[in-house]
Write a protein that holds these residues in place. Structure first.
Motif, PDB file in Angstrom:
ATOM      1  N   UNK A 188       0.833  -1.206   0.000  1.00 49.83           N
ATOM      2  CA  UNK A 188       0.000   0.000   0.000  1.00 49.83           C
ATOM      3  C   UNK A 188       0.863   1.249   0.000  1.00 49.83           C
ATOM      4  N   UNK A 189       1.991   1.201   0.668  1.00 48.19           N
ATOM      5  CA  UNK A 189       2.890   2.355   0.723  1.00 48.19           C
ATOM      6  C   UNK A 189       3.729   2.484  -0.543  1.00 48.19           C
ATOM      7  N   UNK A 190       3.950   1.383  -1.259  1.00 47.00           N
ATOM      8  CA  UNK A 190       4.805   1.410  -2.438  1.00 47.00           C
ATOM      9  C   UNK A 190       4.058   1.804  -3.713  1.00 47.00           C
ATOM     10  N   UNK A 191       2.747   1.612  -3.748  1.00 47.06           N
ATOM     11  CA  UNK A 191       1.995   1.873  -4.969  1.00 47.06           C
ATOM     12  C   UNK A 191       1.723   3.353  -5.209  1.00 47.06           C
ATOM     13  N   UNK A 217      -3.511   3.376  -4.430  1.00 51.42           N
ATOM     14  CA  UNK A 217      -3.910   2.244  -3.600  1.00 51.42           C
ATOM     15  C   UNK A 217      -5.421   2.220  -3.483  1.00 51.42           C
ATOM     16  N   UNK A 218      -6.012   1.097  -3.897  1.00 50.47           N
ATOM     17  CA  UNK A 218      -7.447   0.877  -3.787  1.00 50.47           C
ATOM     18  C   UNK A 218      -7.647  -0.206  -2.735  1.00 50.47           C
ATOM     19  N   UNK A 219      -8.405   0.106  -1.690  1.00 43.09           N
ATOM     20  CA  UNK A 219      -8.614  -0.839  -0.600  1.00 43.09           C
ATOM     21  C   UNK A 219     -10.056  -1.327  -0.592  1.00 43.09           C
ATOM     22  N   UNK A 276      -4.186   6.517   6.294  1.00 43.55           N
ATOM     23  CA  UNK A 276      -5.029   6.932   5.184  1.00 43.55           C
ATOM     24  C   UNK A 276      -4.320   7.744   4.122  1.00 43.55           C
ATOM     25  N   UNK A 277      -3.169   8.320   4.424  1.00 34.30           N
ATOM     26  CA  UNK A 277      -2.432   9.116   3.441  1.00 34.30           C
ATOM     27  C   UNK A 277      -1.972   8.270   2.255  1.00 34.30           C
ATOM     28  N   UNK A 278      -1.850   6.952   2.456  1.00 38.83           N
ATOM     29  CA  UNK A 278      -1.407   6.053   1.394  1.00 38.83           C
ATOM     30  C   UNK A 278      -2.554   5.451   0.595  1.00 38.83           C
TER      31      UNK A 278
END
Length: 73
Positions: free
Chosen positions: A21-24, A27-29, A49-51
């Protein structure tokens, strides 16, 4: 997850999901349960949530951990 994009993972999802999630770039959760912002304990959040750019609540989860197969002798 909450509406601000903060995410908490269960089990082995904690190993790989926060890093991805931090590398993309985007990010779609997809979350099992979506709660209002501020409901989650800040000390237990794995991905801030910033990611997260998009979040939605999934439906009809079928959790298959293992399948029992039986063969004829």
């Amino acid at each position: 997850g909450d509406t601000a994009g903060n995410l908490i993972y269960k089990g082995t999802a904690r190993n790989f999901n926060p890093l991805m999630a931090m590398a993309g770039r985007i990010t779609v959760a997809e979350v099992e349960e979506l709660v209002p912002a501020g409901e989650l304990d800040p000390n237990h959040i794995h991905t801030p949530g910033i990611f997260v750019q998009r979040i939605f609540q999934g439906e009809k989860y079928e959790k298959r951990i293992e399948q029992r197969t039986v063969r004829k002798r």
